[in-house]
Design an enzyme around this catalytic site. Structure first.
Site, PDB file in Angstrom:
ATOM      1  CB  ILE A   5      -0.889   0.088   1.196  1.00 11.38           C
ATOM      2  CG1 ILE A   5      -1.882  -1.022   1.110  1.00 11.38           C
ATOM      3  CG2 ILE A   5      -1.523   1.380   1.544  1.00 11.38           C
ATOM      4  CD1 ILE A   5      -2.820  -1.535   2.230  1.00 11.38           C
ATOM      5  CG  ASP A  45       9.899   0.335   3.936  1.00 11.01           C
ATOM      6  OD1 ASP A  45       8.617   0.175   3.482  1.00 11.01           O
ATOM      7  OD2 ASP A  45      10.286  -0.836   4.807  1.00 11.01           O
ATOM      8  CG  ASP A  47      12.342   0.555  13.305  1.00 10.63           C
ATOM      9  OD1 ASP A  47      11.258   0.598  13.376  1.00 10.63           O
ATOM     10  OD2 ASP A  47      13.075  -0.166  14.347  1.00 10.63           O
ATOM     11  CB  VAL A  48       8.192   4.134  11.697  1.00 11.81           C
ATOM     12  CG1 VAL A  48       8.197   4.594   9.890  1.00 11.81           C
ATOM     13  CG2 VAL A  48       7.289   2.668  11.822  1.00 11.81           C
ATOM     14  CB  SER A  83      -6.989  -2.695   9.519  1.00 13.58           C
ATOM     15  OG  SER A  83      -7.725  -3.943   9.101  1.00 13.58           O
ATOM     16  CE1 TYR A  93      -2.172  -5.267  11.078  1.00 11.87           C
ATOM     17  CE2 TYR A  93      -4.321  -5.730  11.150  1.00 11.87           C
ATOM     18  CZ  TYR A  93      -3.268  -5.424  10.438  1.00 11.87           C
ATOM     19  OH  TYR A  93      -3.486  -4.677   9.115  1.00 11.87           O
ATOM     20  CB  THR A 129       0.236  -6.101   0.417  1.00 10.19           C
ATOM     21  OG1 THR A 129      -0.130  -6.365   1.689  1.00 10.19           O
ATOM     22  CG2 THR A 129      -0.907  -5.149  -0.072  1.00 10.19           C
ATOM     23  N   GLY A 130       2.485  -7.889   0.492  1.00 14.94           N
ATOM     24  CA  GLY A 130       3.438  -8.765   1.031  1.00 14.94           C
ATOM     25  C   GLY A 130       2.664  -9.310   2.434  1.00 14.94           C
TER      26      GLY A 130
HETATM   27  N1  LIG Z   1      -2.864  -5.717   2.945  1.00 15.66           N
HETATM   28  C1  LIG Z   1      -4.119  -5.801   3.667  1.00 15.66           C
HETATM   29  O1  LIG Z   1      -4.988  -6.583   3.462  1.00 15.66           O
HETATM   30  C2  LIG Z   1      -4.197  -4.700   4.774  1.00 15.66           C
HETATM   31  C3  LIG Z   1      -5.383  -4.376   5.285  1.00 15.66           C
HETATM   32  C4  LIG Z   1      -5.522  -3.655   6.341  1.00 15.66           C
HETATM   33  C5  LIG Z   1      -4.648  -2.742   6.654  1.00 15.66           C
HETATM   34  N2  LIG Z   1      -3.174  -2.963   6.009  1.00 15.66           N
HETATM   35  C6  LIG Z   1      -2.277  -2.238   6.450  1.00 15.66           C
HETATM   36  O2  LIG Z   1      -1.807  -1.513   5.470  1.00 15.66           O
HETATM   37  C7  LIG Z   1      -0.238  -1.238   5.997  1.00 15.66           C
HETATM   38  C8  LIG Z   1       0.846  -1.241   4.843  1.00 15.66           C
HETATM   39  O3  LIG Z   1       0.579  -3.105   4.649  1.00 15.66           O
HETATM   40  P1  LIG Z   1       0.831  -3.644   3.349  1.00 15.66           P
HETATM   41  O4  LIG Z   1      -0.492  -4.278   3.455  1.00 15.66           O
HETATM   42  O5  LIG Z   1       1.050  -2.840   2.355  1.00 15.66           O
HETATM   43  O6  LIG Z   1       2.151  -4.837   3.669  1.00 15.66           O
HETATM   44  P2  LIG Z   1       3.446  -4.947   3.182  1.00 15.66           P
HETATM   45  O7  LIG Z   1       4.021  -5.953   3.982  1.00 15.66           O
HETATM   46  O8  LIG Z   1       3.357  -5.053   1.572  1.00 15.66           O
HETATM   47  O9  LIG Z   1       4.103  -3.465   3.456  1.00 15.66           O
HETATM   48  C9  LIG Z   1       4.498  -3.034   4.791  1.00 15.66           C
HETATM   49  C10 LIG Z   1       5.637  -1.948   4.771  1.00 15.66           C
HETATM   50  O10 LIG Z   1       5.771  -1.598   5.924  1.00 15.66           O
HETATM   51  C11 LIG Z   1       7.245  -1.609   6.162  1.00 15.66           C
HETATM   52  N3  LIG Z   1       7.632  -1.775   7.695  1.00 15.66           N
HETATM   53  C12 LIG Z   1       7.331  -2.631   8.530  1.00 15.66           C
HETATM   54  N4  LIG Z   1       7.974  -2.256   9.571  1.00 15.66           N
HETATM   55  C13 LIG Z   1       8.494  -1.373   9.562  1.00 15.66           C
HETATM   56  C14 LIG Z   1       9.234  -0.411  10.489  1.00 15.66           C
HETATM   57  N5  LIG Z   1       9.605  -0.696  11.546  1.00 15.66           N
HETATM   58  N6  LIG Z   1       9.766   0.848   9.970  1.00 15.66           N
HETATM   59  C15 LIG Z   1       9.510   1.227   8.592  1.00 15.66           C
HETATM   60  N7  LIG Z   1       8.947   0.312   7.829  1.00 15.66           N
HETATM   61  C16 LIG Z   1       8.250  -0.661   8.323  1.00 15.66           C
HETATM   62  C17 LIG Z   1       7.727  -2.960   5.307  1.00 15.66           C
HETATM   63  O11 LIG Z   1       9.262  -2.989   5.308  1.00 15.66           O
HETATM   64  C18 LIG Z   1       6.896  -3.091   4.125  1.00 15.66           C
HETATM   65  O12 LIG Z   1       7.604  -2.090   3.126  1.00 15.66           O
HETATM   66  C19 LIG Z   1      -0.085  -1.973   7.253  1.00 15.66           C
HETATM   67  O13 LIG Z   1      -0.112  -0.812   8.272  1.00 15.66           O
HETATM   68  C20 LIG Z   1      -1.184  -2.772   7.229  1.00 15.66           C
HETATM   69  O14 LIG Z   1      -1.481  -2.969   8.589  1.00 15.66           O
HETATM   70  C21 LIG Z   1      -3.138  -3.921   5.257  1.00 15.66           C
END
Ligand SMILES: NC(=O)c1ccc[n+]([C@@H]2O[C@H](COP(=O)([O-])OP(=O)(O)OC[C@H]3O[C@@H](n4cnc5c(N)ncnc54)[C@H](O)[C@@H]3O)[C@@H](O)[C@H]2O)c1
Length: 228
Positions: A18, A37, A42-43, A115, A128, A163-164
């Site tokens: 995302i 990232d 590291d956030v 989410s 979570y 996504t990942g």
């Molecule tokens: N994919 C879904 O179904 C979904 C649904 C609801 C919410 N979300 C939320 O969307 C957001 C994005 O997730 P995504 O689905 O794209 O997953 P993703 O794993 O593809 O991307 C997450 C990114 O966050 C980075 N990250 C993780 N820990 C970190 C840290 N400590 N500091 C900096 N960067 C960090 C990772 O390296 C990765 O690039 C997340 O908050 C996730 O909870 C995802």
């Protein structure tokens, strides 16, 4: 003319999913995008976030997509996992906004990625879900605190998107079919579905919108779809 021409947008979690789709879309709409990232910030680490923002003079928009997931019912959740998910999903969002806000002297837009599990229960995701529910509450509080400064604060509540993070789900045909059936529109989301909503909330098209939790979820949070 792009919707974000001349704007500076910070996106966390920008290396994947995302965050990556949002960063790409913001750049295509004319923004200068600052990508954070874990390899460069590291956030969850206050010093790292401070350092990442130090060279940034102005911020018009912030999208906090950095996130991790843990999958346990509460009594099975170990403390290290609880702390890790709180630190990245919640504290990371706090830290980035804390540094972005002083750089928004003439207003701005903050978009937290929460989410749909903050809106409707899903089993086995206690820690979570707690982080994502907290982001919805934080969104409303901050919207009130910063409205007078022209800073809008909203969050997006995505359903299950490919996504990942969700690779274990969509990589398993049985789990994928179950998840698809939970979304009335009949498919998992794509990162771009969420990115388009983030672009809207960042842009002036949303200039009268603050304090909302916007489901982008194929109807997932609308309710049960069984015909009883
Ligand atoms: N994919 C879904 O179904 C979904 C649904 C609801 C919410 N979300 C939320 O969307 C957001 C994005 O997730 P995504 O689905 O794209 O997953 P993703 O794993 O593809 O991307 C997450 C990114 O966050 C980075 N990250 C993780 N820990 C970190 C840290 N400590 N500091 C900096 N960067 C960090 C990772 O390296 C990765 O690039 C997340 O908050 C996730 O909870 C995802």
């Amino acid at each position: 003319m792009g919707k974000l021409n001349g704007k500076v947008i910070v996106v966390t979690g920008a290396a994947s999913g995302i965050g990556l789709a949002t960063a790409d879309l913001c750049a295509a709409e004319g923004a200068e995008v600052i990508l954070l990232d874990r390899h460069n910030c590291d956030v969850a680490d206050a010093d790292a976030v401070d350092a990442a923002f130090r060279g940034v003079e102005r911020v018009d928009g912030l999208v906090t997509a950095a996130g991790i997931a843990v999958r346990h019912p509460l009594a099975d959740q170990d403390e290290a996992g609880w702390d890790a998910v709180m630190d990245v999903n919640l504290k990371g969002s706090y830290l980035c906004a804390k540094h972005a806000i002083p750089r928004m002297p003439s207003g701005g837009s903050i978009v937290y990625i929460s989410s749909a599990v903050a809106l409707i229960g899903v089993r086995n995701r206690a820690a979570y879900t707690a982080t994502k529910g907290a982001l919805v509450a934080l969104t409303r509080n901050m919207a009130l605190d910063y409205a007078s400064r022209g800073i809008r604060v909203n969050c997006i509540c995505p359903g299950f998107a490919r996504t990942g993070l969700t690779r274990p789900i969509f990589g398993d045909p049985e789990r994928k079919a179950k998840i698809e059936a939970m979304h009335p529109l009949g498919r998992m989301g794509e990162a771009e579905d969420i990115a388009k909503a983030a672009l809207f909330l960042l842009s002036d098209d949303a200039s009268w919108i603050t304090g909302i939790a916007l489901p982008v979820d194929g109807g997932f949070s609308a309710g049960h779809q069984h015909d009883v």
